[in-house]
Design a protein around this motif. Sequence first.
Motif, PDB file in Angstrom:
ATOM      1  N   GLU A 132     -11.838   8.002  -4.128  1.00 38.26           N
ATOM      2  CA  GLU A 132     -10.745   7.167  -4.736  1.00 38.26           C
ATOM      3  C   GLU A 132      -9.906   6.705  -3.629  1.00 38.26           C
ATOM      4  OE1 GLU A 132      -7.085   7.688  -7.856  1.00 38.26           O
ATOM      5  OE2 GLU A 132      -8.739   9.077  -7.948  1.00 38.26           O
ATOM      6  N   ILE A 133      -9.582   7.331  -2.898  1.00 33.98           N
ATOM      7  CA  ILE A 133      -8.445   7.186  -1.686  1.00 33.98           C
ATOM      8  C   ILE A 133      -9.305   6.164  -0.574  1.00 33.98           C
ATOM      9  CG2 ILE A 133      -7.357   7.862   0.367  1.00 33.98           C
ATOM     10  CD1 ILE A 133      -5.849   8.577  -1.930  1.00 33.98           C
TER      11      ILE A 133
ATOM     12  N   ARG B 272     -11.683   3.987  -1.522  1.00 30.64           N
ATOM     13  CA  ARG B 272     -11.905   2.638  -1.962  1.00 30.64           C
ATOM     14  C   ARG B 272     -10.458   1.882  -1.897  1.00 30.64           C
ATOM     15  NH1 ARG B 272     -15.199   5.717  -5.720  1.00 30.64           N
ATOM     16  NH2 ARG B 272     -13.271   5.932  -6.984  1.00 30.64           N
ATOM     17  N   LYS B 273      -9.471   2.446  -2.011  1.00 33.81           N
ATOM     18  CA  LYS B 273      -8.197   1.848  -2.041  1.00 33.81           C
ATOM     19  C   LYS B 273      -8.057   1.505  -0.415  1.00 33.81           C
ATOM     20  CE  LYS B 273      -6.269   4.155  -6.045  1.00 33.81           C
ATOM     21  NZ  LYS B 273      -6.202   2.803  -7.089  1.00 33.81           N
TER      22      LYS B 273
ATOM     23  N   VAL C 246      -9.670  -1.684   0.896  1.00 30.07           N
ATOM     24  CA  VAL C 246      -9.255  -2.706   0.565  1.00 30.07           C
ATOM     25  C   VAL C 246      -7.871  -2.954   1.182  1.00 30.07           C
ATOM     26  CG1 VAL C 246      -7.833  -3.948  -1.527  1.00 30.07           C
ATOM     27  CG2 VAL C 246     -10.082  -2.612  -1.958  1.00 30.07           C
ATOM     28  N   LEU C 247      -7.031  -2.144   1.369  1.00 24.27           N
ATOM     29  CA  LEU C 247      -5.767  -2.155   2.274  1.00 24.27           C
ATOM     30  C   LEU C 247      -6.166  -2.618   3.603  1.00 24.27           C
ATOM     31  CD1 LEU C 247      -2.506  -1.557   2.646  1.00 24.27           C
ATOM     32  CD2 LEU C 247      -3.045   0.607   3.076  1.00 24.27           C
TER      33      LEU C 247
ATOM     34  N   LEU D  79      -0.169   5.127   0.504  1.00 19.84           N
ATOM     35  CA  LEU D  79      -1.513   4.984  -0.537  1.00 19.84           C
ATOM     36  C   LEU D  79      -1.885   6.354  -1.123  1.00 19.84           C
ATOM     37  CD1 LEU D  79      -4.564   3.336   0.581  1.00 19.84           C
ATOM     38  CD2 LEU D  79      -4.902   5.453  -0.203  1.00 19.84           C
TER      39      LEU D  79
ATOM     40  N   ALA E 286      -1.785   7.008  -5.230  1.00 18.24           N
ATOM     41  CA  ALA E 286      -2.790   7.719  -5.686  1.00 18.24           C
ATOM     42  C   ALA E 286      -2.213   8.928  -6.710  1.00 18.24           C
ATOM     43  CB  ALA E 286      -3.919   8.070  -4.864  1.00 18.24           C
TER      44      ALA E 286
ATOM     45  N   GLU F 235      -0.681   7.983  -9.685  1.00 22.61           N
ATOM     46  CA  GLU F 235      -1.787   7.505 -10.846  1.00 22.61           C
ATOM     47  C   GLU F 235      -2.323   8.727 -11.522  1.00 22.61           C
ATOM     48  OE1 GLU F 235      -4.459   4.737  -9.125  1.00 22.61           O
ATOM     49  OE2 GLU F 235      -2.943   3.252  -8.373  1.00 22.61           O
TER      50      GLU F 235
END
Length: 451
Positions: free
Chosen positions: A354-355, A357-358, A361-362, A377, A381, A384
Motif C-alpha cells: 500500500e505504501i 503504490r503511494k 505516485v509521489l 506519506l 496512510a 486512512e
Amino acid sequence: MERITVFDTTLRDGEQSPGCSMNVAEKLRMAHQLDRLGVDVIEAGFPIASEGDFNAVKAVAAAVRRPIIAGLARACAKDIECAWQAVRGAARPRIHVFLATSDIHLKYKLRISRQQCLEQAAEAVRLAKSFCDDVEFSPEDATRTDPEFLCQVVGAVVAVGATTVNIPDTVGFTTPAEFGELIRTIRQTVRGIEKVTISAHCHDDLGLAVANSLAAIAAGARQVECTINGIGERAGNASLEEIVMAMRVRPDRLAYETEVVSEQLFPASQMLSEITGVAVQPNKAIIGRNAFAHEAGIHQDGMLKNPLTYEIMTPQSVGVPDSKLVLGKHSGRHALGLRCEELGHQFDRQQLDEIYRKFVVLADRIKQVEDYHLVELIAAAQGERSASDESEVGMRSFAVAAGPITGADNGHARSKFLRPMPAANGTGGAHLALNALAEHHVDQEDYLWGV
C-alpha cells in the motif's frame, strides 16, 4: 609494482580554471590537505604571475615540508629567478620551466624559429640548474609538436641537467594510443633519457585526460600531473582521484602504486569545492555525490544483499562515509521498506504494498523522495487505516446487535496499524535487517530497472 610519482598542480594549473583562484591562506590550507593526501609534488603556483602568487608559493614552501614544492617559470631569466626566490625555502624545491615547441605556438605566439626555441630551452634549464638541483622542463603543446623536433628539444634539456621531462597534452588533442606511442618514441630516441623521469600532463578537452595519462604510464612515464576534481584550464586536467583509484581497483591491468592516501580523496575534494565555491558534478567518478548513490530497484536490491554487486570499491576507501540508497520512482520495495525501518516503522507485506503504490505516485511527481516526504506519506496512510478500522468496528457492532453474521471472518479484524520500531542509531542501512517478508521478497517490480 612500479611506483608512480603524483605531481599535483591543483594550486597552479587548477587555479587557472575560471572562478577558481585562491588567496595565500586558501592555498596554504589546500596545500596541507594535499600533504595529508600523500602527493609527491605540489606545484604551488606561478610566482611571476602576481605578488599574491609569489607569496603563496613562498608560504607553502616554508610550511609544507614533506613533498617537493615546485614553482612554474617561463623560459626566461626573470621568471626563473622569481621562481627560485619563491621555492628556495622548501625542504625539497623544484623549478619547473616551460617553453612552447609546436609550430603553431612558435609562429603565432612566440614568433621565434625552431632553432631559437632549442637554444632558449637549453639556456633556461641551464640557468634553473644553477639555482636548484631539481629542474623540470615542459615543452608546451608537445602533442602538436613535430615528434622529431620534440625529441631534439628533450635531448637538449636533458643534456644540460633537467631531472624531469614533462610531456604536456596542453590542449587535450591526443588519444591514448597516439600518446603512448609518443612516449615510447622519446624513450627510444633521446640520448640520456633513461637518467631522467618522464612525466605526463594531460588536459581534458576531448574527455581523454585520464585515459591519456594511463597510456603514458603504460608506455614508461613515471610521473603523472593531475588535479583534485580535475579542475584546470578550459575542460580541466586529468583527475587525480580517477588516476589513483584506477590503479588501486585494477592492479591486474595497471600494476603501479602511489603513496596517495586514498581515504583523503573525498576530504580533499570537499575542501577544494568549499574554497573555490565550484561544486563537483554529481556524476563525477570517485567523488561526485552520485558516485556511491543508487536509485534503480535492481541496484538497490543487489546492494542490500552484497554491495560488491554494484560497487567496485568501497566508499570508505576514498573517504566517503557510506553508500546512499536514493528513493525515487525507480526504487523497489526492498529499499523503501529498509528506509521506513530506519525511520522507525515496520510494515507487513500488505502494508508495504500500500505504501509502495503511494510512494511511486509521489516519486513520479517530485523525482526524489526525502525522509520528510516519506514520514508524511506514512502518517497519511496510517490515518486512512485508522478511519477504515473505525468504520469496520462500527459495522461489526451493528452486525452483533442485529444477529449472527453468515460465514466466518477468518481473523481479518486484526490490527492494521504500523508497528513502530526504535530508530537506527547511526547505523548504515546495509547493516539493518528487514522483517522476513521484506528480506525474502522476490517481486518482479524490483527488477524492472537494470543495466
